[in-house]
Motif scaffolding. Structure first.
Motif, short mmCIF file in Angstrom:
data_model
loop_
_atom_site.label_atom_id
_atom_site.label_comp_id
_atom_site.label_asym_id
_atom_site.label_seq_id
_atom_site.Cartn_x
_atom_site.Cartn_y
_atom_site.Cartn_z
N ILE A 1 -24.97 22.95 65.70
CA ILE A 1 -26.26 22.32 65.39
C ILE A 1 -26.94 21.99 66.71
O ILE A 1 -26.41 21.22 67.52
N GLU A 2 -28.09 22.60 66.96
CA GLU A 2 -28.78 22.42 68.23
C GLU A 2 -29.64 21.17 68.21
O GLU A 2 -29.88 20.57 67.14
N GLY A 3 -30.09 20.78 69.39
CA GLY A 3 -30.86 19.55 69.51
C GLY A 3 -32.13 19.54 68.67
O GLY A 3 -32.58 18.48 68.22
N ASN A 4 -32.73 20.71 68.43
CA ASN A 4 -33.95 20.78 67.63
C ASN A 4 -33.65 20.92 66.14
O ASN A 4 -34.57 21.13 65.33
N GLY A 5 -32.37 20.83 65.77
CA GLY A 5 -32.00 20.92 64.36
C GLY A 5 -31.71 22.32 63.87
O GLY A 5 -31.34 22.52 62.71
N SER A 6 -31.85 23.33 64.74
CA SER A 6 -31.53 24.70 64.34
C SER A 6 -30.02 24.88 64.22
O SER A 6 -29.24 24.17 64.86
N LEU A 7 -29.62 25.84 63.41
CA LEU A 7 -28.22 26.16 63.23
C LEU A 7 -27.90 27.49 63.91
O LEU A 7 -28.70 28.42 63.88
N VAL A 8 -26.74 27.55 64.51
CA VAL A 8 -26.23 28.81 65.05
C VAL A 8 -24.92 29.12 64.33
O VAL A 8 -23.99 28.30 64.34
N ILE A 9 -24.86 30.27 63.67
CA ILE A 9 -23.68 30.68 62.91
C ILE A 9 -23.03 31.85 63.64
O ILE A 9 -23.68 32.86 63.93
N LEU A 10 -21.75 31.71 63.94
CA LEU A 10 -21.01 32.72 64.69
C LEU A 10 -19.82 33.24 63.89
O LEU A 10 -19.44 32.66 62.87
N ASP A 11 -19.26 34.33 64.36
CA ASP A 11 -17.96 34.83 63.89
C ASP A 11 -17.97 35.18 62.40
O ASP A 11 -17.75 34.34 61.54
N ALA A 12 -18.20 36.45 62.12
CA ALA A 12 -18.25 36.92 60.73
C ALA A 12 -16.93 37.55 60.31
O ALA A 12 -16.89 38.37 59.39
N GLY A 13 -15.83 37.15 60.95
CA GLY A 13 -14.54 37.73 60.60
C GLY A 13 -14.07 37.38 59.21
O GLY A 13 -13.44 38.19 58.53
N PHE A 14 -14.36 36.14 58.76
CA PHE A 14 -13.93 35.70 57.43
C PHE A 14 -15.17 35.56 56.54
O PHE A 14 -15.52 34.48 56.09
N VAL A 15 -15.83 36.67 56.32
CA VAL A 15 -17.00 36.73 55.44
C VAL A 15 -16.63 37.58 54.24
O VAL A 15 -16.13 38.70 54.38
N ILE A 16 -16.86 37.05 53.05
CA ILE A 16 -16.42 37.69 51.81
C ILE A 16 -17.63 38.07 50.96
O ILE A 16 -18.55 37.27 50.78
N LYS A 17 -17.61 39.28 50.45
CA LYS A 17 -18.64 39.72 49.51
C LYS A 17 -18.16 39.42 48.09
O LYS A 17 -17.18 39.98 47.61
N LEU A 18 -18.85 38.48 47.42
CA LEU A 18 -18.50 38.13 46.05
C LEU A 18 -19.04 39.20 45.10
O LEU A 18 -20.15 39.69 45.28
N SER A 19 -18.26 39.52 44.10
CA SER A 19 -18.77 40.43 43.07
C SER A 19 -19.87 39.70 42.29
O SER A 19 -19.91 38.47 42.23
N ASP A 20 -20.78 40.46 41.71
CA ASP A 20 -21.88 39.84 40.96
C ASP A 20 -21.38 38.94 39.83
O ASP A 20 -21.91 37.84 39.63
N PRO A 21 -20.35 39.35 39.06
CA PRO A 21 -19.86 38.45 38.00
C PRO A 21 -19.32 37.13 38.55
O PRO A 21 -19.59 36.06 37.98
N VAL A 22 -18.58 37.17 39.67
CA VAL A 22 -18.04 35.94 40.24
C VAL A 22 -19.18 35.06 40.77
O VAL A 22 -19.18 33.84 40.55
N ARG A 23 -20.14 35.67 41.46
CA ARG A 23 -21.28 34.90 41.98
C ARG A 23 -22.05 34.23 40.85
O ARG A 23 -22.39 33.04 40.92
N ALA A 24 -22.31 34.98 39.78
CA ALA A 24 -23.06 34.43 38.65
C ALA A 24 -22.27 33.33 37.95
O ALA A 24 -22.83 32.27 37.60
N THR A 25 -20.98 33.55 37.75
CA THR A 25 -20.16 32.56 37.06
C THR A 25 -20.05 31.28 37.87
O THR A 25 -20.14 30.17 37.32
N PHE A 26 -19.85 31.42 39.18
CA PHE A 26 -19.75 30.23 40.02
C PHE A 26 -21.08 29.47 40.03
O PHE A 26 -21.10 28.23 39.99
N GLY A 27 -22.20 30.20 40.05
CA GLY A 27 -23.50 29.54 39.97
C GLY A 27 -23.69 28.81 38.66
O GLY A 27 -24.21 27.68 38.62
N ASP A 28 -23.28 29.44 37.56
CA ASP A 28 -23.36 28.79 36.25
C ASP A 28 -22.55 27.49 36.23
O ASP A 28 -23.01 26.45 35.75
N PHE A 29 -21.32 27.58 36.76
CA PHE A 29 -20.46 26.39 36.77
C PHE A 29 -21.08 25.30 37.63
O PHE A 29 -21.12 24.13 37.24
N PHE A 30 -21.58 25.65 38.80
CA PHE A 30 -22.07 24.66 39.75
C PHE A 30 -23.31 23.93 39.21
O PHE A 30 -23.41 22.71 39.30
#
Length: 433
Positions: free
Chosen positions: A287-316
Motif C-alpha cells: 500500500i503506497e503513500g497515496n493509497g495505491s495498491l501494488v500487487i506482485l507475484d502471480a505464482g499462486f493465482v487460480i482460475k475458478l471455474s464458472d460454476p464455482v465462481r457463481a456458487t461462491f458469489g451466491d453463497f457470499f
C-alpha cells in the motif's frame, strides 16, 4: 511405507529421506527449544520465544512450510502479535542462494541466446521461499525485475507434496474419515501450490491480472515481458520505490480507504474475473503513500471455474444478507459428496443459525477464519463436503483479512462486497425458504 500416488519408484528413496529430515528437524527443534518454551510458560510469558522458534523451524523445513508461515503471519486475530511479527519475516527474510549458484542458474537459462542484460544485480531486492527477485537493465535500457527460481527447489517441493499425499492417504483410511475427500483436496490444493514452480503459467497469470484490473487506476501490477523470459526466469516491469508501510503510518481516513481498495480488488477477482490471487500476504501486497495498491507475484493465482465462481458469489451475497436457509441450500446443491443418512434438516438449521449470527458484523468482531472453521465443522459433522475448489476463494480472503483488520477494524467485509456482486450476473437470491 505405501507408495505415494504418482510417485516414480526412483523417487521413493528421496521421499523417504525427506520424511526423515522433516521428522529429525522437528525433533531437533523440540529438544533445543522445548525447555525454554516450558520455562516461558511457567513464567506466564509463553509467546516470548515462540514466534522466533516457529519461524526458525519453518525456515529449516523449507518452502512448503514457509508458505504456511506466511499465511499464519496475517492472522493477528488468531495468534499473538509477537508471533505474527516474527512470522512476518518469512515474507522476504529467507536466505538467498549463493551468488555462484544464482549466476549459474540465470546464465544457464539463456544458454544459446544473447545475454539480454546490460546490468544485473546479483544481490536480490526480494527473497522468497521459491524464488529471488533481482533488479536489472536490459540491453535496450528498460529497468526490469527478474524473478529467478531457486535451483533444486522443484525436487524438494515435489517430495513434500508426496509426503503430504502419504499422510492424506492414511487419514482417508480411518473409519471416521473415509467419506472426506482428503486425496482430492490434496491433489487440487497441493497441485496449485506446486504450480508456483511453473514460471510459464505465472507469466500468463500475471498478464491476465494486469489486463483484468487495468480499469482501476489505483492498482499497479507489473506486466511480464515475454521476449525476455525463460523456463526458470520471469522478467517483468520494475516497480520503483516499493516499501512496506505499517498501518499506523497512515491517517485514519487513509487506512479506511486502503482497506476498501484491498477488498474491492479481491472481490473483483473473486466475483467478476474468476482469476484469484491466493497469496496476498504483505510481501506481495503493498500500500503506497497515496493509497495505491501494488500487487506482485502471480505464482499462486487460480482460475475458478464458472460454476464455482457463481456458487461462491451466491453463497457470499446471501451470507451478507443473513439468508441462512438459502446459504444451506447452495452448499447442499454444490456439495462434492453427502454422507448416507445425512440429517439435512439439522444441517440447514445449524448453518442458518451461523449465517444469521454473523450477518452485518464489522471487521473487528468478525473472523473469517473462525467462521470458516465453524462452517467446516458443521459440514464435517453432518457429512456435507464441499468441492475442493472452494478452498481457493476462502484462502484468498483469509490471507487479506488480517491485513484489512489492521487497517480498518470497523469495515463490514460482507457489505463491502455488494457493489461488486451487483455488477456481476445477478446471483440467486430469495427471502427465506
Amino acid at each position: 511405507m505405501a507408495r505415494a500416488a504418482g510417485a516414480p519408484l526412483t523417487e521413493l528413496p528421496g521421499t523417504a529421506l525427506r520424511i526423515v529430515r522433516v521428522c529429525g528437524t522437528v525433533l531437533g527443534y523440540a529438544v533445543a527449544f522445548g525447555p525454554g518454551a516450558l520455562g516461558a510458560r511457567l513464567r506466564r510469558r509463553p509467546w516470548e520465544r515462540a514466534g522466533a522458534c516457529l519461524t526458525a523451524l519453518l525456515t529449516s523445513l523449507g518452502p512448503s512450510y514457509i508458505k504456511i508461515g506466511q499465511l499464519l503471519s496475517t492472522r493477528r486475530d488468531l495468534l499473538p502479535e509477537r508471533v505474527c511479527a516474527e512470522l512476518g519475516r518469512l515474507a522476504d527474510a529467507t536466505p538467498p542462494p549463493r551468488r555462484a549458484v544464482l549466476e549459474r542458474a540465470v546464465r544457464g537459462a539463456y544458454r544459446g541466446h544473447t545475454w539480454p542484460f546490460a546490468e544485473f544485480g546479483w544481490t536480490p531486492v526480494a527473497t522468497g521461499s521459491i524464488s529471488t527477485v533481482h533488479f536489472a537493465v536490459t540491453l535496450d535500457g528498460r529497468r526490469v525485475a527478474v524473478k529467478v527460481r531457486r535451483p533444486g527447489i522443484s525436487r524438494v517441493m515435489r517430495r513434500d507434496f508426496r509426503l503430504v499425499a502419504l499422510a492424506m492417504g492414511a487419514l482417508q483410511r480411518l473409519p471416521r474419515l473415509r467419506s472426506m475427500p482428503f486425496t482430492v483436496m490434496h491433489a487440487q490444493v497441493g497441485g496449485a501450490i506446486l504450480r508456483q514452480l511453473d514460471f510459464t503459467a505465472e507469466r500468463t497469470a500475471l498478464g491476465s491480472l494486469h489486463a483484468n484490473l487495468r480499469e482501476f487506476p489505483w492498482i499497479r501490477i507489473p506486466a511480464p515481458l515475454p521476449d525476455l523470459c525463460a523456463e526458470d526466469v520471469l522478467v517483468m516491469e520494475y516497480v520503483e520505490g516499493l516499501a512496506r508501510t505499517a498501518p499506523e503510518s497512515f491517517c485514519a481516513d487513509a487506512r479506511r480507504a486502503a482497506s476498501r481498495r484491498v477488498m474491492s480488488a479481491v472481490y473483483e477477482m473473486l466475483f467478476v474475473d474468476g482469476l484469484v490471487h491466493c497469496d496476498l500476504h504483505p510481501g506481495n501486497l503493498y500500500i503506497e503513500g497515496n493509497g495505491s495498491l501494488v500487487i506482485l507475484d502471480a505464482g499462486f493465482v487460480i482460475k475458478l471455474s464458472d460454476p464455482v465462481r457463481a456458487t461462491f458469489g451466491d453463497f457470499f451475497i446471501n451470507m451478507a444478507m443473513g439468508n441462512g436457509p438459502l446459504c444451506a441450500e447452495i452448499i447442499i446443491e454444490s456439495a462434492a459428496s453427502i454422507a448416507d443418512g445425512c440429517d439435512l434438516g439439522g444441517f440447514r438449521a445449524e448453518l442458518a443459525g451461523l449465517v444469521t449470527e454473523t450477518a452485518g458484523v464489522v471487521s473487528k468482531e468478525f473472523s473469517l477464519a473462525k467462521f470458516a472453521g465453524r462452517l467446516f465443522d458443521i459440514q464435517r459433522r453432518f457429512g456435507v463436503y464441499p468441492v475442493p475448489e472452494f478452498a481457493f476463494p476462502l484462502l484468498s480472503l483469509l490471507v487479506v483479512e488480517g491485513i484489512v483488520q489492521g487497517l480498518d477494524p470497523e469495515l463490514d467485509f460482507q457489505a463491502a462486497a455488494m457493489p461488486v456482486l451487483r455488477r456481476r450476473n445477478m446471483p440467486r437470491v430469495s427471502v427465506g425458504s
